[in-house]
Design an enzyme around this catalytic site. Sequence first.
Site, mmCIF file in Angstrom:
data_model
loop_
_atom_site.group_PDB
_atom_site.id
_atom_site.type_symbol
_atom_site.label_atom_id
_atom_site.label_comp_id
_atom_site.label_asym_id
_atom_site.label_seq_id
_atom_site.Cartn_x
_atom_site.Cartn_y
_atom_site.Cartn_z
ATOM 1 N N THR A 106 95.698 80.188 66.024
ATOM 2 C CA THR A 106 95.359 81.016 64.861
ATOM 3 C C THR A 106 96.408 82.088 64.672
ATOM 4 O OG1 THR A 106 93.019 80.692 65.276
ATOM 5 C CG2 THR A 106 93.605 82.648 63.998
ATOM 6 N N THR B 263 93.223 84.471 69.558
ATOM 7 C CA THR B 263 93.458 83.053 69.309
ATOM 8 C C THR B 263 93.028 82.306 70.568
ATOM 9 O OG1 THR B 263 95.114 81.354 68.829
ATOM 10 C CG2 THR B 263 95.885 83.275 70.040
ATOM 11 N N GLY B 264 92.606 81.069 70.395
ATOM 12 C CA GLY B 264 92.156 80.302 71.547
ATOM 13 C C GLY B 264 90.885 79.545 71.214
#
Length: 317
Positions: free
Chosen positions: A151, A202-203
């Site tokens: 992201t 993000t992730g």
Amino acid sequence: MSWGMIATWRMAHDGVTQASEALSNNGQAGDAIETTIRTVEDYPYYKSVGFGGLPNAEGILEMDAAFMDGDTFKIGAVAGITDTKNPISVARKLSDEKFNSFRVGDGATKYAMLNGFERKNMLTQRAHRIWEKRVEEIAKSNLSPYDGHDTIGAISLDTNGSMAAGTSSSGLFMKKPGRVGDSPLSGSGFYVDSEIGGATATGLGEDLMKGCLAYEIVRQMGEGKTPQEACDQAVYTFHDTLTKRYGKAGAFSLVAMNNTGQWGVATNVEFTFSVANDQEKPAIYLANMGENHQTIIEPITQEWLDAYEKRIKAPID
Ligand code: ASP
């Protein structure tokens, strides 16, 4: 007054560089977020955000995005939006709505169309081919369908002391239709308070949502921790807790900036990010989880950048 900007992944760098130029000339924090994220959404070779993003299990590209204003706490968000050129701009526009400011699926796409946003088929031939190949591979082997997601999350501070946050993502590659990750969710994917600072993630969304890590980092900065201390403390403590109680922690990486432009990062995977402020030129760094709950941060090498460029543009047979 100081200014600054930090954003996830190497893909953010061109946008961060552009937005930094504006911020150093008294540009506005919200505009910096929108500029940076649009740059990533428009670039066809970034396969996890906007145009060129990877589709869901049925071959449909569903996108998530959010925008937050740190002065007023206004938030706008979309989830599962389709065929829309810049989801971040739709999210930003929605942040002006007192009601109905988080839209999903058709409701999000219709809002975008009715408000004059550009309609665009966001699924490139390349992304479609990658999807076809993955479908074949999954049929043949026991491969996890979900690899391939990142992201763009960004935090900005302008010379007036205003801060903003934004995210944009096509979510997990091969996700089930209707699946939504952390990226459009306040507190999990992003959070910003101009009087303290902001953080974004993000992730693996399913695991990020378990920890509300963006909010937790801002909360800890509000108690006096530096962005780096808050990131290390929030991220690694939750990584350990989740590993212990849930069995495994998915990949997650967070970046943060406070209201003086100081920044921090923590991650449990190899992670790149881009950052700039009035003291430091825009630069890309590589971060890794070190021993003893500290983040190892080093400047990116030309070799890494060359390999990345080659990888994202490699022909798909
Ligand atoms: N957080 C995103 C999601 O779960 C994906 C990513 O950032 O890798 O949708």
